[in-house]
Design a protein around this motif. Structure first.
Motif, short mmCIF file in Angstrom:
data_model
loop_
_atom_site.label_atom_id
_atom_site.label_comp_id
_atom_site.label_asym_id
_atom_site.label_seq_id
_atom_site.Cartn_x
_atom_site.Cartn_y
_atom_site.Cartn_z
N ILE A 190 70.27 -79.26 22.53
CA ILE A 190 70.83 -80.31 21.70
C ILE A 190 71.66 -79.67 20.59
O ILE A 190 71.24 -78.70 19.96
N ILE A 191 72.89 -80.17 20.39
CA ILE A 191 73.81 -79.61 19.40
C ILE A 191 74.13 -80.67 18.35
O ILE A 191 74.46 -81.81 18.68
N LEU A 192 74.02 -80.26 17.09
CA LEU A 192 74.33 -81.17 15.99
C LEU A 192 75.27 -80.48 15.01
O LEU A 192 75.02 -79.34 14.60
N LEU A 193 76.35 -81.16 14.66
CA LEU A 193 77.23 -80.72 13.58
C LEU A 193 76.85 -81.52 12.34
O LEU A 193 76.91 -82.74 12.34
N VAL A 194 76.38 -80.83 11.28
CA VAL A 194 75.80 -81.54 10.15
C VAL A 194 76.47 -81.12 8.84
O VAL A 194 76.91 -79.98 8.69
N LYS A 195 76.52 -82.07 7.93
CA LYS A 195 76.99 -81.79 6.57
C LYS A 195 76.27 -82.74 5.61
O LYS A 195 76.37 -83.96 5.73
N ILE A 201 67.83 -84.90 8.45
CA ILE A 201 67.89 -83.86 9.48
C ILE A 201 66.50 -83.39 9.89
O ILE A 201 66.25 -83.11 11.07
N GLY A 202 65.57 -83.33 8.95
CA GLY A 202 64.21 -82.91 9.29
C GLY A 202 63.56 -83.87 10.25
O GLY A 202 62.94 -83.45 11.25
N GLN A 203 63.67 -85.16 9.99
CA GLN A 203 63.09 -86.16 10.88
C GLN A 203 63.74 -86.11 12.25
O GLN A 203 63.07 -86.28 13.28
N ASN A 204 65.05 -85.86 12.28
CA ASN A 204 65.76 -85.81 13.56
C ASN A 204 65.24 -84.67 14.43
O ASN A 204 64.94 -84.86 15.61
N LEU A 205 65.11 -83.50 13.83
CA LEU A 205 64.67 -82.33 14.62
C LEU A 205 63.23 -82.52 15.11
O LEU A 205 62.92 -82.20 16.27
N PHE A 281 73.23 -81.88 25.09
CA PHE A 281 73.27 -83.18 24.41
C PHE A 281 74.03 -83.01 23.09
O PHE A 281 73.72 -82.13 22.29
N LEU A 282 75.02 -83.86 22.88
CA LEU A 282 75.83 -83.82 21.66
C LEU A 282 75.48 -85.04 20.81
O LEU A 282 75.80 -86.18 21.16
N ILE A 283 74.80 -84.83 19.70
CA ILE A 283 74.43 -85.95 18.85
C ILE A 283 74.70 -85.60 17.39
O ILE A 283 75.03 -84.45 17.06
N ASP A 284 74.54 -86.58 16.52
CA ASP A 284 74.68 -86.39 15.09
C ASP A 284 73.31 -86.50 14.44
O ASP A 284 72.35 -86.97 15.06
N ALA A 285 73.23 -86.13 13.17
CA ALA A 285 71.94 -86.13 12.47
C ALA A 285 71.36 -87.53 12.35
O ALA A 285 70.14 -87.70 12.24
N GLY A 369 84.50 -87.10 18.35
CA GLY A 369 83.37 -87.97 18.10
C GLY A 369 82.28 -87.85 19.15
O GLY A 369 81.23 -88.48 19.03
N ASN A 370 82.51 -87.05 20.21
CA ASN A 370 81.54 -86.84 21.29
C ASN A 370 81.21 -88.13 22.03
O ASN A 370 80.12 -88.28 22.59
N HIS A 371 82.17 -89.08 22.03
CA HIS A 371 81.88 -90.38 22.63
C HIS A 371 82.10 -90.38 24.15
O HIS A 371 81.46 -91.17 24.84
N PHE A 372 82.98 -89.54 24.65
CA PHE A 372 83.14 -89.44 26.10
C PHE A 372 83.95 -88.21 26.41
O PHE A 372 84.25 -87.39 25.52
N VAL A 373 84.30 -88.05 27.69
CA VAL A 373 85.11 -86.91 28.12
C VAL A 373 86.53 -87.39 28.37
O VAL A 373 86.78 -88.57 28.60
N ARG A 374 87.47 -86.45 28.31
CA ARG A 374 88.88 -86.82 28.47
C ARG A 374 89.23 -87.11 29.93
O ARG A 374 90.08 -87.95 30.21
N SER A 375 88.60 -86.39 30.84
CA SER A 375 88.90 -86.59 32.25
C SER A 375 87.72 -86.12 33.10
O SER A 375 86.93 -85.27 32.67
N ILE A 376 87.57 -86.70 34.27
CA ILE A 376 86.51 -86.30 35.20
C ILE A 376 87.04 -86.39 36.63
O ILE A 376 87.98 -87.13 36.91
N THR A 377 86.38 -85.65 37.50
CA THR A 377 86.72 -85.71 38.94
C THR A 377 85.51 -86.09 39.78
O THR A 377 85.64 -86.26 40.99
N CYS A 378 84.34 -86.20 39.16
CA CYS A 378 83.11 -86.49 39.90
C CYS A 378 83.08 -87.95 40.35
O CYS A 378 83.82 -88.79 39.82
#
Length: 1007
Positions: A190-195, A201-205, A281-285, A369-378
């Protein structure tokens, strides 16, 4: 015609268009575009622009005709767009076969685009063929380009998530389940970009650790609030987890690029310590993955496991459930479970906002914003919708005023320093700009709008399908912020036009009233206005000339005639009567010279008398200018003055009437949406019993006032502290945060061993107004001494910022009065305020009520501190004992329905509140309202007490079918008030000035 001429003409209509748009003149702008398009029939871009404007204005059939013309031109790109726009117009008007035909033509132009597929799915939805939508999408998916596949997969996933949410959200007890371990998540990262996310953040982790994650990558973007320390603490407490903490020194908001770069590093770094990450997984705090409880937890885990363990699956799409608290909070405690605090959830999955996870070996480019991907082939079935298994992301986006402030500043600065993402983060850029201009008012409004948007989603118009949001995520995601950024009202809310009443009957009644009333001036002037409004301008002028012969009205009459002449296009007559009006008023020669200079700067046909007078500080005339001249187009400089005259003029007309609406609609056509427009529509809908429209327009009026720095008149200041009905409903059931700072005050009360009071009298003040308290106390002692009443009465003062001498006075006399043989006891509470200003001093007595009811359970009288208790006080109080409430209610009929004025017009100077269920609920709402509505960043909080009184009464009146209310306007004052004697100074000196220093001497005289 040569190119230079074409260029000049193009520049001309574009300049005109820009000017009209800036002034909000929508229809005039549309006319300019139509003329320009008529002169350039082959200009596809111009024709398309006309079609867009017509569509936006609701002229769907006209727009369809224009788009048809554009679709016949040679420009293939514009033909494609015009066909889809025309199809949407046809769909919205119910022509589904015509819409389908245009969409099919668009498909032939660009077979690889997803837009025609989405448009046809929307036609199926509108035509009641929802069951065919997914099949249609699956049939056309494989033919699309990779970018089109991605967009269509996002659309299809959002559609399925919406359906699932609709099917389960209404289940009794619906909500999130506490996290339990999903074994397959041990192979996920899981990856979070935080500021500056220290509060969550503690509760999230911990939450995601409990869910099963053991690999975490935290990208700390220059946090200064302790976020990094919270992450390090989590790492130290969870040694079985791999926690990669990266210090990111780049302030710019390059979220997508950062996440993708660090995702690669994260997966490789984890592999070095034996952690093989299969899913990222790409999420925010502020995002928490959790299952809703219509599945059992075991069933939900099995679903999630199945998604993760099937190698054919490439993307898992989660969708936001927006969460909020019932009431705004100042701060959010970092030790609190957000699911417990923010337990209000959207009742519709709108806007439909996705967040994704993906297989780590996939070669995907993530959108901002990690909301979707730009393109897919699947294949389409490799994109999994987590909601189908009951899993969502619960979004705690705006948690407190403190958090919103940080988010606005950090978001604004991040995008401010970002190159290449100018089209992203628009709402943060604009909020930051507003914050820089208006400060804390924007912070409170952003948070309140967020809460309102979640609590009010039952009111979402679902004429279009749910997934319209998915096809244009960015615009829909920011739609909940539009009230902050521009005050564009829905015109369909009005549905009121100029249905003026029977003027002849009204004129006859006004003429009869003018003949028999003692107040001739006011009655005659109203008759003149009715005559003018009915088009009888000569009769109106004759009536005004008669008014000019009456005492004290000569200047006003001539001024009104000048307005009439202006309305008739007679500038010479207007100037003549304007000068005659000035000659009958006390205006200095210097001011007259300034007025003459200003007159020269106005076109005869645009002469605006109120603006001229206001500019030189002269305001000698009555405020009925607009009653006679009607609405005018005004400049930005004139708007504050025009607003003041609107606020005085429209109540004269009658805010409950159709005539007021007619004037407002005419004004809106000239000046667009404005503070005064929304304010008076709010008044109108309040008096007509439509609370939803009242709340909408008052919210818009508040924003217009703050944005354009138009200060409400004193009698309309309540619009700044207005709370909508949902907020008031919450006040009745939940305690509010003590924003003012009185809950920690020290109470000094009589001993519990003494007889409890049967009546409590409450006042409040600061150290300045305490000067009136000795006289109040003396008058009460005198009345008790000469009264036959044997029960105990308690006088309580809620006292802000007292000095030592004042406290010593209270301590001395409470000891003298609080004993077994006394029928009068004295209590007081004192302390400091977070915000010491007049608007809150008036509220102190109301903030004491719940505590007083808890301590004594006695009927209560609330009065101003500058009152005197009269000899018949207890007799008057006995006449109120059968009531639940006694209030000073001007402009209310016998059924307690308000028929004129503003919602905050119930006078707060004195009232009676019974110690029963109704009285205690009323008191609770009073205190909670003040605690929630008070905002030190507002230009004024004046009348917040009357706002609280009005809304608490309105709530109780609707809740209880049987409520006994006595109107003190009819009953009579229960104390002697300053205006009964000649003002505050006269009251202070009445029979001698009583102070803390000579109190005992006066008391000896009484004894």
């Amino acid at each position: 015609m040569d190119e230079s001429m074409n260029s000049t003409m193009a520049g001309s209509w574009r300049d005109q268009l820009a000017e009209l748009d800036a002034e909000g003149r929508t229809e005039d702008a549309l006319d300019v575009l139509r003329r320009a398009a008529f002169e350039r029939p082959d200009d596809a871009d111009l024709g398309f622009m006309v079609g867009e404007r017509l569509k936006k204005s609701g002229h769907l059939r006209d727009a369809a005709v224009v788009f048809a013309l554009v679709s016949s031109l040679d420009n293939e790109h514009m033909r494609f767009r015009a066909l889809l726009e025309r199809a949407e117009c046809l769909r919205l008007t119910g022509d589904y076969s015509g819409a389908s035909a245009d969409i099919s033509r668009a498909m032939l132009i660009d077979p690889g685009s997803h837009w025609p597929v989405v448009a046809m799915a929307e036609v199926y939805s509108s035509a009641g063929r929802d069951g065919e939508r997914l099949e249609f999408i699956e049939r056309h998916y494989d033919a699309l380009r990779p970018d089109g596949k991605a967009e269509l997969a996002r659309y299809a996933s959002g559609m399925q998530a919406y359906w699932r949410f609709e099917a389960t959200r209404g289940t009794p007890g619906w909500g999130p389940m506490a996290p339990e371990r999903v074994p397959a998540l041990e192979k996920a990262g899981i990856i979070l970009l935080v500021k500056d996310e220290a509060d969550i953040i503690g509760q999230n982790l911990v939450h995601h650790y409990q869910l099963g994650f053991r690999c975490f990558c935290l990208i700390n973007n220059m946090s200064t609030d302790g976020t990094k320390e919270k992450i390090e603490d989590f790492r130290e407490r969870h040694l079985d987890a791999f926690v990669l903490l990266v210090d990111d020194p780049v302030a710019g908001h390059y979220q997508s690029k950062k996440m993708m770069m660090y995702a690669d590093v994260f997966v490789k770094h984890a592999a070095l310590v034996g952690c093989n990450i299969a899913w990222v997984f790409l999420i925010d705090a502020d995002e928490f993955i959790a299952a809703e409880n219509t599945y059992s937890m075991q069933a939900a885990i099995e679903k999630f496991e199945g998604y993760l363990n099937n190698y054919e699956n490439k993307i898992i799409v989660f969708h936001w459930i927006h969460c909020a608290s019932s009431l705004p909070k100042d701060v959010f405690d970092d030790k609190t479970n957000p699911f417990e605090t923010f337990n209000k959830y959207t009742s519709r999955l709108l806007p439909v906002v996705p967040k994704i996870s993906y297989r780590s070996d996939s070669d995907l480019a993530i959108m901002e914003g990690n909301h979707f991907v730009r393109s897919i082939t699947c294949p389409l079935n490799a994109v999994i919708t987590a909601a189908l298994g009951g899993w969502y992301i619960w979004h705690f986006s705006l948690r407190s005023r403190d958090h919103v402030r940080k988010k606005i500043i950090n978001g604004g600065r991040a995008f401010e320093g970002t190159v290449g993402l100018e089209s992203h983060g628009e709402h943060w850029r604009e909020r930051y700009s507003l914050y820089q201009k208006y400060g804390e008012a924007i912070v409170s409004q952003v948070l309140q709008n967020h809460i309102d948007s979640i609590l009010k989603l039952d009111d979402v118009n679902d004429t279009d399908s749910s997934t319209g949001a998915v096809s244009d995520l960015d615009s829909r995601t920011s739609s909940s912020n539009q009230l902050i950024l521009s005050v564009e009202q829905d015109r369909h809310l009005l549905n009121i036009r100029g249905n003026l009443n029977d003027w002849e009957a009204q004129i006859a009644e006004a003429r009869n009233h003018a003949e028999r009333t003692e107040n001739k001036v006011e009655a005659v002037r109203r008759l003149a206005w009715l005559q003018a409004a009915g088009g009888l301008l000569d009769e109106a002028e004759a009536t005004l000339l008669a008014s000019a012969e009456m005492f004290g009205d000569r200047g006003n009459a001539f001024y009104s005639i000048a307005a009439l002449r202006l309305a008739q296009g007679d500038p010479a007559g207007m100037l003549m009567f304007f000068d005659r009006a000035l000659s009958n008023c006390d205006v200095s020669e210097k001011k007259r010279a300034e007025i003459e200079d200003l007159k020269k700067s106005f076109d005869d046909n645009r002469f605006f008398m109120p603006f001229i007078l206001d500019s030189v500080g002269v305001d000698p005339f009555s405020h009925d200018f607009l009653c006679f001249v009607g609405p005018q187009k005004v400049s930005a400089a004139e708007r504050p003055t025009y607003s003041r005259f609107m606020e005085h003029a429209l109540p004269v007309i009658g805010l409950i009437s159709g005539a007021a609406i007619n004037i407002l609609e005419r004004d809106h056509a000239l000046n667009g949406a404005s503070y005064w427009y929304h304010l008076h529509l709010g008044h109108h809908h309040w008096l007509n019993g439509d609370r939803a429209k009242t709340d909408f327009h008052y919210g818009c009026a508040r924003l217009e006032s703050l944005s354009h720095k138009i200060m409400p008149t004193h009698f309309n200041a309540g619009v700044l502290t207005w709370l909508d009905s949902r907020s008031v409903n919450a006040l009745a059931v939940e305690p509010a945060v003590d924003f003012v700072g009185v809950d920690g005050w020290r109470w000094c009360a009589p001993s519990d061993e003494l007889a409890p009071p049967q009546l409590t009298i409450v006042v409040g003040c600061d150290s300045g107004y305490f000067a009136y308290f000795p006289k109040l106390l003396l008058s009460l002692i005198k009345t008790v001494m000469h009264s036959a009443v044997k029960n105990v009465t308690l006088l309580h003062i809620h006292f802000a910022e007292p000095d030592r001498a004042q406290l010593e006075f209270l301590e001395k006399w409470s000891k003298r009065l609080n004993h077994a043989g006394s029928n009068l006891h004295l209590s007081y509470a004192f302390g400091s305020l977070k915000y010491a200003e007049p608007g809150i001093f008036t509220c102190l007595r109301f903030l004491a009520l719940p505590e007083l009811f808890s301590r004594y359970n006695a009927d209560t009288i609330i009065i101003d501190i500058d009152d005197i208790i009269s000899a018949d006080f207890f007799e008057k109080v006995d006449g109120l004992r059968a009531a639940d409430l006694a209030l000073r209610m001007h402009n209310f009929d016998e059924s307690q329905r308000q028929i004129a004025g503003e919602p905050w017009s119930i006078n707060a100077s004195q009232m009676y509140v019974a110690a029963n269920e109704i009285g205690k609920l009323y008191s609770k709402i009073l205190k909670n309202f003040i605690s929630v509505a008070y905002d030190p960043s507002l230009p004024t909080n004046w009348t917040i007490d009357q706002n609280a009184v009005g809304q608490a009464f309105d709530y109780c009146r609707k809740k209880y079918s049987k409520i006994n209310v006595i109107n003190l306007v009819e009953y009579g004052s229960i104390t002697v008030m300053p205006h009964n004697i000649g003002g505050k100074e006269a009251l202070f000196n009445f029979h001698g000035a009583v102070t803390i220093y000579n109190f005992e001497e006066f008391l000896k005289e009484v004894s």
